[in-house]
Motif scaffolding. Sequence first.
Motif, mmCIF file in Angstrom:
data_model
loop_
_atom_site.group_PDB
_atom_site.id
_atom_site.type_symbol
_atom_site.label_atom_id
_atom_site.label_comp_id
_atom_site.label_asym_id
_atom_site.label_seq_id
_atom_site.Cartn_x
_atom_site.Cartn_y
_atom_site.Cartn_z
ATOM 1 N N ALA A 1 5.027 -2.797 1.556
ATOM 2 C CA ALA A 1 5.510 -1.769 2.479
ATOM 3 C C ALA A 1 5.590 -2.325 3.901
ATOM 4 O O ALA A 1 6.579 -2.101 4.613
ATOM 5 C CB ALA A 1 4.595 -0.551 2.423
ATOM 6 N N LEU B 1 8.974 -0.492 4.464
ATOM 7 C CA LEU B 1 9.121 0.668 3.589
ATOM 8 C C LEU B 1 7.993 1.663 3.817
ATOM 9 O O LEU B 1 6.888 1.286 4.234
ATOM 10 C CB LEU B 1 9.097 0.235 2.123
ATOM 11 N N ALA C 1 5.080 5.289 -0.089
ATOM 12 C CA ALA C 1 5.507 5.958 -1.321
ATOM 13 C C ALA C 1 6.697 5.243 -1.950
ATOM 14 O O ALA C 1 6.792 5.128 -3.180
ATOM 15 C CB ALA C 1 5.840 7.414 -1.050
ATOM 16 N N GLU C 2 7.612 4.752 -1.115
ATOM 17 C CA GLU C 2 8.775 4.042 -1.640
ATOM 18 C C GLU C 2 8.370 2.686 -2.205
ATOM 19 O O GLU C 2 8.860 2.263 -3.263
ATOM 20 C CB GLU C 2 9.826 3.861 -0.544
ATOM 21 N N ARG D 1 6.870 3.337 -5.529
ATOM 22 C CA ARG D 1 7.879 3.652 -6.543
ATOM 23 C C ARG D 1 8.562 2.381 -7.042
ATOM 24 O O ARG D 1 8.767 2.200 -8.250
ATOM 25 C CB ARG D 1 8.928 4.603 -5.961
ATOM 26 N N ARG D 2 8.917 1.491 -6.131
ATOM 27 C CA ARG D 2 9.595 0.260 -6.518
ATOM 28 C C ARG D 2 8.697 -0.628 -7.386
ATOM 29 O O ARG D 2 9.157 -1.214 -8.373
ATOM 30 C CB ARG D 2 10.040 -0.503 -5.271
ATOM 31 N N ALA E 1 5.017 8.364 -9.231
ATOM 32 C CA ALA E 1 6.245 7.634 -9.585
ATOM 33 C C ALA E 1 6.367 7.411 -11.083
ATOM 34 O O ALA E 1 7.483 7.263 -11.604
ATOM 35 C CB ALA E 1 6.288 6.297 -8.851
#
Length: 272
Positions: free
Chosen positions: A119, A124, A127-128, A131-132, A184
């Motif tokens: 992140a 990022l 949370a993103e 997710r990735r 996620a």
Amino acid sequence: MTDKKPFAWETAIAWKNKDRIVVRGYDVNELTGTISFAEHFHLVLKGELPTPEVGRMTDAIMVNMAEHAMSPSSATVRFATSGGAELNAAVAAGVAGIGRLHGTADRPAELFLSVARRADEEGLADAEAARRVVAEMRAVKERMPGFHHAQHIRDPRTARLMDLSGKLGITGRHVTIARAMEDATEAVFGRRIWINGPGAMGCVGLDMGYEPLQLKALFIVCRSLSLCAHSIEEMTREKGWRASSNSPMVQPLDLSMQGPDHYDGPADRTLS
């Protein structure tokens, strides 16, 4: 002639002489009866006494993770004891049974740290990044340490640790990342993959300031209580070898478990 000094172990942990034992600068007798074992664990491992909240959370983790009935480590202890191993040797065997798939909080902790680093490096939101990472691990069928428990599915220890972490004001970035990864999984897997006990220990432990290897040490220390109990029970309650033919149940080492019905190697053959 040499200017080398006599050999000595260089350590910042403790020292002793004829009259004193000093741990991280504190006389052991001042600590004795004053701090808890969980607080002492933190002091010995990290060099400072914990805050009251971290001390209480460390104690909670030790209680939460100390016993888990029959598991790879406790079964190993029992087999070693069944063979006549002394208590310390049997417990050492059980500790050796703590590996990548059992009893680890360090591996999920490393995973949560990697999400945080990604992140930061890629700009990022946590949370993103979570997710990735979940999607990428799923794509290559890589196991997610700290998630799912084969016996419980939804590990009953997790909610208590996470709830207590929130109440004590410990919950921070790594618990948030762990929860984002769990969220996620619903879209990535088509079902929720729950954080398990070691996963909760991993993310809460990071937010407490522990490093991954220190969390592994915490698990080993608290689970050793269980391993001692299983070894003592095995040597005082059961017959050696777990192979008694007059037992009310078939024992794991009974000859009936080892005959040709359970063998799928080459058929009988000779050297001629």
